[in-house]
Each structure stands twice: as structure tokens, then as C-alpha cells.
Design a protein around this motif. Sequence first.
Motif, PDB file in Angstrom:
ATOM      1  N   TRP A  27       0.825  -1.206   0.000  1.00 30.56           N
ATOM      2  CA  TRP A  27       0.000   0.000   0.000  1.00 30.56           C
ATOM      3  C   TRP A  27       0.860   1.256   0.000  1.00 30.56           C
ATOM      4  CZ3 TRP A  27      -4.893  -0.064  -1.279  1.00 30.56           C
ATOM      5  CH2 TRP A  27      -5.602  -1.261  -1.136  1.00 30.56           C
ATOM      6  N   LYS A  28       1.992   1.199   0.658  1.00 36.42           N
ATOM      7  CA  LYS A  28       2.889   2.358   0.672  1.00 36.42           C
ATOM      8  C   LYS A  28       3.424   2.654  -0.728  1.00 36.42           C
ATOM      9  CE  LYS A  28       6.751   4.397   3.208  1.00 36.42           C
ATOM     10  NZ  LYS A  28       7.751   4.210   4.295  1.00 36.42           N
ATOM     11  N   GLN A  31       1.464   5.199  -2.883  1.00 40.73           N
ATOM     12  CA  GLN A  31       1.487   6.626  -2.583  1.00 40.73           C
ATOM     13  C   GLN A  31       2.447   7.344  -3.529  1.00 40.73           C
ATOM     14  OE1 GLN A  31       2.617   6.695   1.530  1.00 40.73           O
ATOM     15  NE2 GLN A  31       0.562   6.190   2.259  1.00 40.73           N
ATOM     16  N   PRO A 144      -6.795  -0.983   2.608  1.00 44.64           N
ATOM     17  CA  PRO A 144      -5.668  -1.523   3.367  1.00 44.64           C
ATOM     18  C   PRO A 144      -6.002  -2.083   4.739  1.00 44.64           C
ATOM     19  CG  PRO A 144      -5.601   0.870   3.355  1.00 44.64           C
ATOM     20  CD  PRO A 144      -6.701   0.472   2.427  1.00 44.64           C
ATOM     21  N   GLN A 159      -5.211   5.055  -1.680  1.00 47.29           N
ATOM     22  CA  GLN A 159      -5.199   3.856  -0.846  1.00 47.29           C
ATOM     23  C   GLN A 159      -6.471   3.031  -1.043  1.00 47.29           C
ATOM     24  OE1 GLN A 159      -2.251   3.166   1.629  1.00 47.29           O
ATOM     25  NE2 GLN A 159      -1.808   4.144  -0.339  1.00 47.29           N
TER      26      GLN A 159
END
Length: 220
Positions: A27-28, A31, A144, A159
Motif C-alpha cells: 500500500w505504501k 502513494q 488496506p 489507498q
Amino acid sequence: MKKLLLSLFLLCSVSAVQAASPIAVTWKDLQGVVEPYSDPFKALTEDQIYNLSVLARVIEMQKESPEKVSEARLKIADDAKESLVADSIDIEYLFEQRLVIMEKRQQAMSSTNGLFADQTIKMAGYMLALTYEDGLVSEFLLVPTFGACSHEGVPDANQIILVKTKTPFAVGSPYEAVSVTGTLRLTSQEKDLYLVDGQKQIEMAYSLEDTIVEPYVSKY
């Protein structure tokens, strides 16, 4: 010549393997990169933010509907301003920065990572079914954390992934943890999420096409 042909063969073989192997994404990773900025509101206490918002609201009301601003409301605004001045808060500066910071925050929430655009990826998350009939799901939001958008707050747009499956698949619950593999697209859009207590319009920055969905199996 023989070495050249062998090199080309090996290169093609490696490319084929890479094309067949989905990229593991977190998930990071989704970004995007946003230019660092200074947020003066982070240094404020909860009481200072509250007083600032009260004062801002009354000022806006005085501009839009002055007849609705009662003496009691003016007194509350004056008290809020007095408290901020006592704390040495630069009210005018923060009012000027308000829209700037809002725009910066919005950019951070919606910025995407173009490195994974149109790539086959694999990642895990929690499902929020958009279509759920007879235990079958064909379209859902991937988020997430468990309860996001329903029991908890709505994550940033970067996200949330709109997932469309190749074929409807059976699930025991419309909120299961799943692993998904598919083609990632950068597609900013909104979808209505229907919940027991009402409806929410959810903004997302990604979508996943031709998706294969599997139950999530923890590595630990």
C-alpha cells in the motif's frame, strides 16, 4: 553470431519470465511523491484548532448571511479570538495558509505512483463488495485495513483500488481479506458504497482489471 543469438534468446527468456511474474506491491508503494511542505496547523493544539475553526465559521457567516449571526455567536467568536491572541497565534497568517494547505493535503491524498501503471501486480487487502448477490462478487473496493470506509474512516484516494474480476467469485463475507492479481490502471473515479446505515461516495485513484482473486494467506 552464435553468441549474439544466444544472448538474444536468453534476453527473451528473461523478459518472458518477468512478464509472467506479477510485481509484488504494498500500500505504501501506491502513494505518489509529493514535494515536502510545511504545515503550520500541525503545531496547534486541539483547542487552538477548534477556536480557529469557530472564528473562521463566524467570519464566513458574516459575509454570506449576516442576519444569521446572533450576539451569542459573536461572543463565542470573540472569546475564541481572544484565546488565540493570548497564545500568540498569528490568525491572519493561518487564514491565508488554510487553502494552500488544503490543496497540498489533497495532492498528497490523491497522488499516484506511475511506476506501476499498466503493470501486472499482486497485493493483499480487505474487500468491500460493490456487487454481492447469492454469495458472488464481481466488483469491489480493495482497502488496506479492515473496516475502512464502513466502520472506520475513508482512506485516501491512493489507498483505494476499484477491482473488477475476470469472473464472479464466491465469498463467505463481503469484507474478507484477499490477495489480488491484475493489471493496475491510474483511473481517478468515484463509486457509491451502500452500507447498512446508509450510502457513501468513495473516491479512488486506481483500478485493477482482469483480476484474479484468492483468499489471503498470512506468511506468519
